[in-house]
Design a protein around this motif. Structure first.
Motif, mmCIF file in Angstrom:
data_model
loop_
_atom_site.group_PDB
_atom_site.id
_atom_site.type_symbol
_atom_site.label_atom_id
_atom_site.label_comp_id
_atom_site.label_asym_id
_atom_site.label_seq_id
_atom_site.Cartn_x
_atom_site.Cartn_y
_atom_site.Cartn_z
ATOM 1 N N GLU A 261 1.722 -3.031 -5.247
ATOM 2 C CA GLU A 261 2.278 -1.678 -6.230
ATOM 3 C C GLU A 261 1.449 -1.619 -7.367
ATOM 4 N N THR A 262 1.303 -2.975 -8.022
ATOM 5 C CA THR A 262 0.618 -2.706 -9.319
ATOM 6 C C THR A 262 -0.788 -2.407 -9.432
ATOM 7 N N TYR A 263 -1.444 -2.962 -8.506
ATOM 8 C CA TYR A 263 -2.808 -2.805 -8.152
ATOM 9 C C TYR A 263 -3.178 -1.331 -7.813
ATOM 10 N N LEU A 264 -2.241 -0.908 -6.965
ATOM 11 C CA LEU A 264 -2.681 0.735 -6.605
ATOM 12 C C LEU A 264 -2.270 1.704 -7.877
ATOM 13 N N LYS A 265 -1.193 1.315 -8.680
ATOM 14 C CA LYS A 265 -0.871 2.009 -9.868
ATOM 15 C C LYS A 265 -1.820 2.093 -10.822
ATOM 16 N N TYR A 266 -2.522 0.923 -11.180
ATOM 17 C CA TYR A 266 -3.682 0.752 -11.925
ATOM 18 C C TYR A 266 -5.037 1.460 -11.631
ATOM 19 N N ALA A 267 -5.355 1.071 -10.245
ATOM 20 C CA ALA A 267 -6.698 1.472 -9.552
ATOM 21 C C ALA A 267 -6.533 2.911 -9.292
ATOM 22 N N GLU A 268 -5.466 3.619 -8.991
ATOM 23 C CA GLU A 268 -5.288 5.225 -8.967
ATOM 24 C C GLU A 268 -5.714 5.585 -10.676
ATOM 25 N N ALA A 269 -5.462 5.013 -11.495
ATOM 26 C CA ALA A 269 -5.583 5.471 -12.671
ATOM 27 C C ALA A 269 -6.778 5.534 -13.045
ATOM 28 N N VAL A 270 -7.818 4.670 -12.347
ATOM 29 C CA VAL A 270 -9.067 4.689 -12.773
ATOM 30 C C VAL A 270 -10.217 5.397 -11.406
ATOM 31 N N GLY A 271 -9.477 6.047 -10.614
ATOM 32 C CA GLY A 271 -10.099 6.664 -9.505
ATOM 33 C C GLY A 271 -10.766 5.601 -8.196
ATOM 34 N N LEU A 272 -10.137 4.452 -8.157
ATOM 35 C CA LEU A 272 -10.271 3.483 -7.055
ATOM 36 C C LEU A 272 -9.720 3.793 -5.808
ATOM 37 N N THR A 273 -8.612 4.597 -5.757
ATOM 38 C CA THR A 273 -7.911 4.596 -4.457
ATOM 39 C C THR A 273 -7.770 6.135 -4.272
ATOM 40 N N ALA A 274 -9.093 6.631 -3.764
ATOM 41 C CA ALA A 274 -8.842 8.014 -3.523
ATOM 42 C C ALA A 274 -8.050 8.053 -1.815
#
Length: 72
Positions: A52-65
């Motif tokens: 959950e933490t990884y997805l939250k921050y990865a989405e902020a930098v565009g890594l989880t399109a």
């Protein structure tokens, strides 16, 4: 003003919970060379966090399109 030292210790479970909640990144870069000739080069990035933490921050930098954030 006196500083009071509180003698409180954290258990291992509390430390692991905090690391998974906040996340931690270890970034390492090593180069081994002899007489100006590069023999070995290693780059590593280790991310320790809950999904959950990884997805939250990865989405902020565009890594989880393509990945979706789980509903809470």
């Amino acid at each position: 003003m006196a500083v009071e030292k509180v003698n409180s210790s954290s258990s291992l479970a509390e430390v692991i919970d905090r690391i998974l909640d906040k996340g931690i990144v270890i970034d390492a870069w090593v180069r081994v060379s002899l007489v100006g000739i590069e023999l070995l080069s290693i780059e590593a990035r280790i991310v320790i966090a809950s999904v959950e933490t990884y997805l939250k921050y990865a989405e902020a930098v565009g890594l989880t399109a393509q990945a979706a954030v789980p509903s809470v």
